[in-house]
Scaffold this motif. Sequence first.
Motif, short mmCIF file in Angstrom:
data_model
loop_
_atom_site.label_atom_id
_atom_site.label_comp_id
_atom_site.label_asym_id
_atom_site.label_seq_id
_atom_site.Cartn_x
_atom_site.Cartn_y
_atom_site.Cartn_z
N GLU A 65 0.81 -1.22 0.00
CA GLU A 65 0.00 0.00 0.00
C GLU A 65 0.85 1.27 0.00
OE1 GLU A 65 -1.68 1.31 4.19
OE2 GLU A 65 -2.01 -0.83 3.93
N PHE A 66 2.17 1.11 -0.08
CA PHE A 66 3.07 2.26 -0.10
C PHE A 66 3.88 2.27 -1.39
CE2 PHE A 66 2.45 1.05 4.37
CZ PHE A 66 1.95 2.25 4.87
N ALA A 67 4.53 3.39 -1.60
CA ALA A 67 5.45 3.49 -2.74
C ALA A 67 6.57 2.46 -2.58
CB ALA A 67 6.01 4.90 -2.83
N PRO A 68 7.19 2.05 -3.69
CA PRO A 68 8.29 1.07 -3.58
C PRO A 68 9.35 1.51 -2.58
CG PRO A 68 7.69 1.40 -5.87
CD PRO A 68 6.92 2.42 -5.09
N VAL A 69 9.80 0.56 -1.78
CA VAL A 69 10.75 0.84 -0.71
C VAL A 69 12.13 0.31 -1.11
CG1 VAL A 69 11.33 0.40 1.71
CG2 VAL A 69 8.94 0.69 1.02
N ASP A 70 13.12 1.18 -1.01
CA ASP A 70 14.50 0.77 -1.26
C ASP A 70 15.16 0.47 0.07
OD1 ASP A 70 16.99 0.29 -2.28
OD2 ASP A 70 17.49 2.40 -2.66
N GLY A 71 15.25 -0.81 0.41
CA GLY A 71 15.80 -1.19 1.70
C GLY A 71 14.73 -1.84 2.56
N PRO A 72 15.02 -2.04 3.85
CA PRO A 72 14.05 -2.70 4.75
C PRO A 72 12.75 -1.92 4.84
CG PRO A 72 16.23 -2.58 5.75
CD PRO A 72 16.29 -1.73 4.53
N PHE A 73 11.64 -2.66 4.90
CA PHE A 73 10.32 -2.05 5.01
C PHE A 73 10.01 -1.77 6.47
CE2 PHE A 73 5.64 -2.90 5.57
CZ PHE A 73 5.22 -1.69 5.04
N LYS A 74 9.84 -0.49 6.80
CA LYS A 74 9.48 -0.06 8.16
C LYS A 74 8.12 0.61 8.08
CE LYS A 74 14.32 0.56 9.47
NZ LYS A 74 15.35 1.49 9.99
N PRO A 75 7.05 -0.11 8.48
CA PRO A 75 5.69 0.37 8.23
C PRO A 75 5.41 1.77 8.74
CG PRO A 75 5.64 -1.91 8.94
CD PRO A 75 7.05 -1.45 9.11
N GLN A 76 5.79 2.09 9.97
CA GLN A 76 5.45 3.40 10.49
C GLN A 76 6.23 4.50 9.79
OE1 GLN A 76 5.87 2.87 14.77
NE2 GLN A 76 3.68 2.43 14.94
N ALA A 77 7.47 4.23 9.42
CA ALA A 77 8.23 5.22 8.65
C ALA A 77 7.57 5.47 7.30
CB ALA A 77 9.67 4.74 8.46
N GLU A 78 7.05 4.40 6.68
CA GLU A 78 6.36 4.57 5.39
C GLU A 78 5.04 5.31 5.56
OE1 GLU A 78 7.82 4.09 2.57
OE2 GLU A 78 9.54 3.41 3.74
N GLN A 79 4.37 5.10 6.69
CA GLN A 79 3.16 5.88 6.96
C GLN A 79 3.49 7.37 7.00
OE1 GLN A 79 1.70 4.05 10.61
NE2 GLN A 79 0.07 3.01 9.50
N MET A 80 4.55 7.72 7.69
CA MET A 80 4.92 9.13 7.81
C MET A 80 5.29 9.72 6.44
SD MET A 80 6.88 9.61 11.45
CE MET A 80 6.73 11.39 11.28
N ARG A 81 5.99 8.94 5.63
CA ARG A 81 6.34 9.42 4.29
C ARG A 81 5.08 9.61 3.44
NH1 ARG A 81 10.54 5.38 4.67
NH2 ARG A 81 12.55 6.37 5.09
N ALA A 82 4.14 8.67 3.57
CA ALA A 82 2.91 8.77 2.79
C ALA A 82 2.08 9.97 3.23
CB ALA A 82 2.10 7.48 2.91
N VAL A 83 2.05 10.26 4.54
CA VAL A 83 1.35 11.44 5.02
C VAL A 83 1.96 12.69 4.41
CG1 VAL A 83 0.95 12.87 7.07
CG2 VAL A 83 0.51 10.42 7.16
N ALA A 84 3.29 12.79 4.46
CA ALA A 84 3.98 13.98 3.94
C ALA A 84 3.78 14.14 2.44
CB ALA A 84 5.47 13.89 4.26
N ALA A 85 3.73 13.01 1.73
CA ALA A 85 3.60 13.05 0.27
C ALA A 85 2.16 13.09 -0.21
CB ALA A 85 4.32 11.85 -0.35
N GLY A 86 1.21 12.90 0.71
CA GLY A 86 -0.20 12.84 0.31
C GLY A 86 -0.54 11.59 -0.47
N THR A 87 0.14 10.48 -0.16
CA THR A 87 -0.06 9.25 -0.93
C THR A 87 -0.60 8.10 -0.09
OG1 THR A 87 2.26 8.62 -0.55
CG2 THR A 87 1.75 9.85 -2.58
N LEU A 88 -1.23 8.40 1.04
CA LEU A 88 -1.85 7.33 1.82
C LEU A 88 -2.86 6.56 0.96
CD1 LEU A 88 -2.72 8.75 5.36
CD2 LEU A 88 -1.16 6.87 4.86
N ASP A 89 -2.94 5.27 1.19
CA ASP A 89 -3.96 4.44 0.55
C ASP A 89 -5.33 5.11 0.69
OD1 ASP A 89 -4.81 1.46 -0.29
OD2 ASP A 89 -6.14 2.17 1.31
N ALA A 90 -6.13 5.11 -0.38
CA ALA A 90 -7.40 5.84 -0.39
C ALA A 90 -8.36 5.35 0.68
CB ALA A 90 -8.05 5.73 -1.77
#
Length: 232
Positions: A65-90
């Motif tokens: 549900e996130f943009a492609p991750v380069d490196g280990p997947f850290k869910p909460q870090a990806e949530q924060m990135r998605a919030v900042a980028a406006g790309t949270l799952d609809a």
Amino acid sequence: MSTSAAAAAADAAPAALIVHAHPEPRSFNTAQMTTAARVLREAGYRVDVLDLYAEGWAPVLGREEFAPVDGPFKPQAEQMRAVAAGTLDAAVRDHLDRLLAADLLVLSFPLWWSSLPAVLKGWIDRVFVMGEVFGGEHGLFDQGALAGKRAVLLVTTGGSVEAFRPDGTYGALDDFLFHIRRGMLEFVGFQVLDPVVTHAPARMTDQERTAALDAAAESVARLAKEHPSPVR
């Protein structure tokens, strides 16, 4: 009252979000939820119901549900990135907005394996988004984004009242609910009200279930009266 005045009054009313997690629409648990929704409406709330099983909610917080991750997947870090980028799952964004709009959160569920059903735990995993309800600009507990809002657990159990006493077969029910109250709800700022619990409805007669629904309605009405949410 004019149409515009009525709309303004409705917008000013406190909002309740009920998140329901039972797979059977004819269950006592679902009847208890619909009873609570009715009582809250009668108390002046605008009530929004999320029926997770009916919606087919996907509970897994995964990398897809996130943009492609380069490196280990850290869910909460990806949530924060998605919030900042406006790309949270609809779907997550929709449920999160409904959560943030609510003055009262009601989690409606049967106690399964001493905890939440997986679909409801997965809702919390995905919708209690880091950077939106805690973390980032928000702190924890009374510094969380949901501070000033209230939450209540609306629960059914398989065991009897006696089984969930401190000296009972299972032990005190509060011990089972603590991780939900403290580790999930208070963690993001909610004031958690006393739970509304019906014990062992499957073992009741129809008459006893009717009385139990009446008792649940009285408990919800009392909570709404004793802990009113401010009119907006």
